[in-house]
Each structure stands twice: as structure tokens, then as C-alpha cells.
Design a protein around this motif. Structure first.
Motif, PDB file in Angstrom:
ATOM      1  N   LEU A  68       0.803  -1.221   0.000  1.00  0.00           N
ATOM      2  CA  LEU A  68       0.000   0.000   0.000  1.00  0.00           C
ATOM      3  C   LEU A  68       0.836   1.271   0.000  1.00  0.00           C
ATOM      4  O   LEU A  68       0.346   2.336  -0.418  1.00  0.00           O
ATOM      5  N   THR A  69       2.076   1.189   0.453  1.00  0.00           N
ATOM      6  CA  THR A  69       2.886   2.399   0.594  1.00  0.00           C
ATOM      7  C   THR A  69       3.899   2.573  -0.526  1.00  0.00           C
ATOM      8  O   THR A  69       4.823   3.391  -0.411  1.00  0.00           O
ATOM      9  N   ALA A  70       3.725   1.872  -1.624  1.00  0.00           N
ATOM     10  CA  ALA A  70       4.669   1.980  -2.740  1.00  0.00           C
ATOM     11  C   ALA A  70       4.805   3.418  -3.245  1.00  0.00           C
ATOM     12  O   ALA A  70       5.882   3.835  -3.684  1.00  0.00           O
ATOM     13  N   ALA A  71       3.734   4.174  -3.183  1.00  0.00           N
ATOM     14  CA  ALA A  71       3.772   5.542  -3.715  1.00  0.00           C
ATOM     15  C   ALA A  71       4.695   6.460  -2.928  1.00  0.00           C
ATOM     16  O   ALA A  71       5.085   7.522  -3.430  1.00  0.00           O
ATOM     17  N   TRP A  72       5.063   6.074  -1.691  1.00  0.00           N
ATOM     18  CA  TRP A  72       5.907   6.932  -0.865  1.00  0.00           C
ATOM     19  C   TRP A  72       7.357   6.431  -0.817  1.00  0.00           C
ATOM     20  O   TRP A  72       8.114   6.818   0.057  1.00  0.00           O
ATOM     21  N   GLU A  73       7.718   5.617  -1.775  1.00  0.00           N
ATOM     22  CA  GLU A  73       9.110   5.180  -1.897  1.00  0.00           C
ATOM     23  C   GLU A  73      10.034   6.395  -1.972  1.00  0.00           C
ATOM     24  O   GLU A  73       9.859   7.272  -2.830  1.00  0.00           O
ATOM     25  N   GLY A  74      10.990   6.486  -1.052  1.00  0.00           N
ATOM     26  CA  GLY A  74      11.949   7.576  -1.059  1.00  0.00           C
ATOM     27  C   GLY A  74      11.480   8.873  -0.425  1.00  0.00           C
ATOM     28  O   GLY A  74      12.266   9.814  -0.312  1.00  0.00           O
ATOM     29  N   ALA A  75      10.218   8.936  -0.006  1.00  0.00           N
ATOM     30  CA  ALA A  75       9.726  10.153   0.643  1.00  0.00           C
ATOM     31  C   ALA A  75      10.367  10.313   2.012  1.00  0.00           C
ATOM     32  O   ALA A  75      10.736   9.331   2.663  1.00  0.00           O
ATOM     33  N   ARG A  76      10.503  11.561   2.455  1.00  0.00           N
ATOM     34  CA  ARG A  76      11.152  11.827   3.733  1.00  0.00           C
ATOM     35  C   ARG A  76      10.172  12.456   4.718  1.00  0.00           C
ATOM     36  O   ARG A  76       9.203  13.105   4.336  1.00  0.00           O
ATOM     37  N   ILE A  77      10.437  12.253   5.997  1.00  0.00           N
ATOM     38  CA  ILE A  77       9.611  12.799   7.073  1.00  0.00           C
ATOM     39  C   ILE A  77      10.093  14.218   7.344  1.00  0.00           C
ATOM     40  O   ILE A  77      11.215  14.419   7.826  1.00  0.00           O
ATOM     41  N   THR A  78       9.271  15.214   7.031  1.00  0.00           N
ATOM     42  CA  THR A  78       9.724  16.601   7.079  1.00  0.00           C
ATOM     43  C   THR A  78       9.433  17.355   8.376  1.00  0.00           C
ATOM     44  O   THR A  78      10.167  18.301   8.695  1.00  0.00           O
ATOM     45  N   PRO A  79       8.395  17.011   9.172  1.00  0.00           N
ATOM     46  CA  PRO A  79       8.195  17.760  10.414  1.00  0.00           C
ATOM     47  C   PRO A  79       9.372  17.564  11.382  1.00  0.00           C
ATOM     48  O   PRO A  79      10.105  16.572  11.292  1.00  0.00           O
ATOM     49  N   PRO A  80       9.573  18.500  12.303  1.00  0.00           N
ATOM     50  CA  PRO A  80      10.596  18.317  13.334  1.00  0.00           C
ATOM     51  C   PRO A  80      10.388  16.990  14.064  1.00  0.00           C
ATOM     52  O   PRO A  80       9.246  16.611  14.352  1.00  0.00           O
ATOM     53  N   SER A  81      11.498  16.301  14.347  1.00  0.00           N
ATOM     54  CA  SER A  81      11.368  14.959  14.911  1.00  0.00           C
ATOM     55  C   SER A  81      12.384  14.708  16.009  1.00  0.00           C
ATOM     56  O   SER A  81      13.397  15.405  16.126  1.00  0.00           O
ATOM     57  N   LEU A  82      12.091  13.679  16.813  1.00  0.00           N
ATOM     58  CA  LEU A  82      12.948  13.260  17.917  1.00  0.00           C
ATOM     59  C   LEU A  82      12.855  11.754  18.033  1.00  0.00           C
ATOM     60  O   LEU A  82      11.785  11.172  17.834  1.00  0.00           O
ATOM     61  N   TYR A  83      13.984  11.115  18.317  1.00  0.00           N
ATOM     62  CA  TYR A  83      14.012   9.661  18.428  1.00  0.00           C
ATOM     63  C   TYR A  83      14.621   9.240  19.755  1.00  0.00           C
ATOM     64  O   TYR A  83      15.643   9.785  20.179  1.00  0.00           O
ATOM     65  N   PHE A  84      13.966   8.272  20.413  1.00  0.00           N
ATOM     66  CA  PHE A  84      14.445   7.696  21.665  1.00  0.00           C
ATOM     67  C   PHE A  84      14.805   6.233  21.449  1.00  0.00           C
ATOM     68  O   PHE A  84      14.050   5.482  20.799  1.00  0.00           O
ATOM     69  N   THR A  85      15.903   5.789  22.017  1.00  0.00           N
ATOM     70  CA  THR A  85      16.274   4.380  21.957  1.00  0.00           C
ATOM     71  C   THR A  85      16.968   3.984  23.249  1.00  0.00           C
ATOM     72  O   THR A  85      17.554   4.821  23.940  1.00  0.00           O
ATOM     73  N   GLY A  86      16.884   2.711  23.595  1.00  0.00           N
ATOM     74  CA  GLY A  86      17.585   2.177  24.759  1.00  0.00           C
ATOM     75  C   GLY A  86      18.708   1.260  24.309  1.00  0.00           C
ATOM     76  O   GLY A  86      18.552   0.521  23.328  1.00  0.00           O
ATOM     77  N   THR A  87      19.819   1.299  24.995  1.00  0.00           N
ATOM     78  CA  THR A  87      20.967   0.497  24.569  1.00  0.00           C
ATOM     79  C   THR A  87      20.721  -1.001  24.707  1.00  0.00           C
ATOM     80  O   THR A  87      21.406  -1.801  24.079  1.00  0.00           O
ATOM     81  N   ARG A  88      19.723  -1.385  25.526  1.00  0.00           N
ATOM     82  CA  ARG A  88      19.408  -2.807  25.701  1.00  0.00           C
ATOM     83  C   ARG A  88      18.071  -3.180  25.042  1.00  0.00           C
ATOM     84  O   ARG A  88      17.473  -4.202  25.368  1.00  0.00           O
ATOM     85  N   ASP A  89      17.624  -2.356  24.107  1.00  0.00           N
ATOM     86  CA  ASP A  89      16.378  -2.636  23.388  1.00  0.00           C
ATOM     87  C   ASP A  89      16.666  -3.612  22.244  1.00  0.00           C
ATOM     88  O   ASP A  89      17.499  -3.330  21.374  1.00  0.00           O
ATOM     89  N   LEU A  90      15.958  -4.736  22.238  1.00  0.00           N
ATOM     90  CA  LEU A  90      16.163  -5.754  21.210  1.00  0.00           C
ATOM     91  C   LEU A  90      15.928  -5.201  19.807  1.00  0.00           C
ATOM     92  O   LEU A  90      16.527  -5.683  18.830  1.00  0.00           O
ATOM     93  N   VAL A  91      15.065  -4.192  19.678  1.00  0.00           N
ATOM     94  CA  VAL A  91      14.760  -3.623  18.370  1.00  0.00           C
ATOM     95  C   VAL A  91      16.030  -3.117  17.680  1.00  0.00           C
ATOM     96  O   VAL A  91      16.126  -3.118  16.449  1.00  0.00           O
ATOM     97  N   ARG A  92      17.016  -2.716  18.450  1.00  0.00           N
ATOM     98  CA  ARG A  92      18.255  -2.208  17.860  1.00  0.00           C
ATOM     99  C   ARG A  92      18.976  -3.257  17.024  1.00  0.00           C
ATOM    100  O   ARG A  92      19.741  -2.921  16.126  1.00  0.00           O
ATOM    101  N   THR A  93      18.724  -4.535  17.315  1.00  0.00           N
ATOM    102  CA  THR A  93      19.392  -5.603  16.572  1.00  0.00           C
ATOM    103  C   THR A  93      18.704  -5.900  15.255  1.00  0.00           C
ATOM    104  O   THR A  93      19.230  -6.660  14.442  1.00  0.00           O
ATOM    105  N   PHE A  94      17.523  -5.319  15.021  1.00  0.00           N
ATOM    106  CA  PHE A  94      16.770  -5.610  13.802  1.00  0.00           C
ATOM    107  C   PHE A  94      17.300  -4.833  12.597  1.00  0.00           C
ATOM    108  O   PHE A  94      17.117  -5.250  11.460  1.00  0.00           O
ATOM    109  N   GLY A  95      17.916  -3.682  12.838  1.00  0.00           N
ATOM    110  CA  GLY A  95      18.353  -2.829  11.742  1.00  0.00           C
ATOM    111  C   GLY A  95      19.853  -2.866  11.547  1.00  0.00           C
ATOM    112  O   GLY A  95      20.577  -3.653  12.176  1.00  0.00           O
TER     113      GLY A  95
END
Length: 307
Positions: free
Chosen positions: A233-260
Motif C-alpha cells: 500500500l505504501t509503494a507511492a511513498w518510496e523515497g519520501a522523507r519525514i519533514t516535520p521536526p522529529s525526535l528519536y528515543f532508543t535504549g541500549t538494551r532494546d532488542l529492536v536495535r538488533t533488527f536494523g
């Protein structure tokens, strides 16, 4: 509250500019319990819904009613139902992709976005579940979640035990959690903790279990069952970027970090060019705003006031 034909349960506090807090799996509005007072005291109208299929909100029966376009549509519908024209969206776990995609698709309405645990990602080069199975194997938990009724029954068999195991196992207070199913079940690799960590109480376990007694886990699992459909469904947004101001939080022991990729943090500005910062929480696991509420609240207030 009526949103896109659903009766949606919300929790709210404060007055001022609207800030929506979007929970993940397997959570509810209650996962933001530590954020309401600080954000309201800072001058914001804080609203945390139970999202589509969760807890106190309606649970459509059809799996294809849980696509990312439905979820983004619910966020926009909620903003309008609250009588507002714009908002800041903050999402954790599955709520983060909803927040990132809402900012991507409707930058005219979203004046800021923050994601906890799950970062924005590029659109995959092929069907994501195929890639995940190739990389992690057939016992990867997101593959296990695909068969309707299986994980649903396992997780619902003992609600308190499910939350006790899951919340502790994926936190920074336990041995690194495994993303694979062992012994035929998702919870089998998560030992029952003898005691709860300091950030989690028996009352918290009771609250989540009580809320999930209404709808169980099927609604939330249906989000996973649309991963490939979302890619289509999201093929039309290939390469599009998130333009509003943003902030990201991560934990050093979060398993999600190993997915990327190992350098995913360094590459975030390529996806979100107006990134205001990355809050990297040492020793924090997956349940970011529950494990480290003081740090999360301070950074969120600073971000919100800077918009």
C-alpha cells in the motif's frame, strides 16, 4: 469517542496544544501513565488512545482493517474529533511507525513527531515478512504471529502471566530477550520473573490484564498480519522523507536495535532531515517511557516547547 466508525477509548489531561501518545504491542493508553502529568504541567493537552483493536477501543473482525493507512487515518480522525487542526504525535513500539507514517503522509497536520524504540525505516526492497524469514528464520516471532488464532490463544491463556513475562523479558532489567519462538510458543523463551523490576508494579500488571480482558490480543496481532500488505500500500511513498521536526528515543538494551543496520542512528537524518536529536538511554530496554519516565519526559517537554 467516535473515530472513523470506531468507538475509541481515550485518556486525556491538560489544556493547550494537542499531543497524541500512541502505544505499542501489547500495551494500551496505560503505558503512558507517567507522561500525562509532566506534559500537562508543561502546558499541553495530552491524549492517549487505545488504538484500533486494543483494550477499550472497538476491534474490527477483518484482518485487512488494520493496515497502516487505517491506523494513520485513525490518528487524523482523532485529531479532528478533538476539534483540532494540528497535533504532535509521539509513538512507542508499533505506535512509532504509526506516528512516523502520520508525519510522512500528513505533514500539513503534524507539527512534530517523536518515536520511541522503533525508528523510521526505508521501504523494504521486497515483501518484509519474506525478508525477515530469510534473515531470522521461520521461528522469528513476527512470523509466528501470522497464523490467526495461534498467538492469540497463547497470549490470552493467562493474562497476568503474559504481561509479567513479556514486560520483564523485554526490559533492560533482564537477560537480552530473544526474538524467536522456542518450544512451540512465544512466551516459552521468557522465564516467569521471581520479582518485578522497580519500574513495574503488581498494580501495573493488573491494569494491563484488566484492559485486555475485553478484546484479548487479536486486534494488536492483526497489525503484524498486515506487514506485507502495508508494504504494497505504501509503494507511492518510496523515497519520501519525514519533514516535520522529529525526535528519536532508543535504549541500549532494546532488542529492536538488533533488527536494523548497526549504523541506523547515523542514517536517521537521511529519512527525517529535521531530526532535532536522538535520546540514547543507557541500559534501557524496550519499554522506553515506562522504564525511564524522567528522562523521556524531560526530553519530550524540551522538544515540544521548541516547536
Amino acid at each position: 469517542m467516535s473515530v472513523n466508525g470506531l468507538t475509541m477509548h481515550i485518556a486525556e489531561q491538560g489544556t493547550g496544544p494537542l499531543v497524541l501518545l500512541l502505544h505499542g504491542f501489547p500495551e494500551s493508553w496505560y503505558s503512558w501513565r507517567h507522561q500525562f502529568q509532566p506534559l500537562a504541567d508543561a502546558g499541553f493537552h495530552v491524549v492517549a488512545p487505545d488504538q484500533r483493536g486494543y483494550a477499550g477501543t472497538d476491534q474490527p473482525e477483518a484482518i485487512d482493517q488494520y493496515t497502516i493507512l487505517h491506523l494513520v487515518g485513525d490518528v487524523i480522525g482523532l485529531i479532528h474529533a478533538l476539534g483540532e487542526r494540528e497535533a504532535v504525535v509521539v509513538g512507542h513500539d508499533w505506535g512509532a511507525p504509526v506516528a512516523w507514517n502520520t508525519a510522512l503522509l500528513r505533514p500539513d497536520i503534524i507539527r512534530g513527531v517523536a518515536g520511541l524504540s522503533v525508528p523510521p525505516t526505508r521501504r523494504a526492497p521486497a515483501r518484509p515478512l519474506d525478508l525477515l524469514e530469510k534473515r531470522f528464520g521461520k521461528d522469528f516471532y513476527q512470523i509466528y504471529f501470522q497464523e490467526p488464532g495461534v498467538a492469540d490463544a497463547e497470549l490470552a491463556a493467562d493474562l497476568k502471566d503474559t504481561f509479567r513475562r513479556f514486560l520483564v523479558a523485554a526490559s533492560g532489567d533482564a537477560e537480552p530477550a530473544k526474538a524467536r519462538v522456542e518450544g512451540g510458543g512465544f512466551l516459552s523463551a521468557m522465564p516467569r520473573p521471581e520479582k518485578l523490576p522497580s519500574w513495574l508494579t503488581e498494580a501495573d500488571i493488573d491494569a494491563f490484564a484488566e484492559q485486555y480482558a475485553r478484546n484479548g490480543f487479536t486486534g494488536g496481532l492483526n497489525w503484524y498480519r498486515n506487514i506485507n500488505r502495508n508494504w504494497e500500500l505504501t509503494a507511492a511513498w518510496e523515497g519520501a522523507r519525514i519533514t516535520p521536526p522529529s525526535l528519536y528515543f532508543t535504549g541500549t538494551r532494546d532488542l529492536v536495535r538488533t533488527f536494523g543496520a548497526p549504523d541506523f542512528i547515523e542514517k536517521l537524518p537521511e529519512l527525517a532531515p529535521n531530526l532535532r536529536g536522538v535520546v540514547d538511554l543507557e541500559g534501557c530496554g524496550h519499554w522506553t517511557q515506562q522504564e525511564r519516565p524522567d528522562e523521556v519526559n524531560a526530553a519530550l517537554v524540551e522538544f515540544l516547547k521548541g516547536l
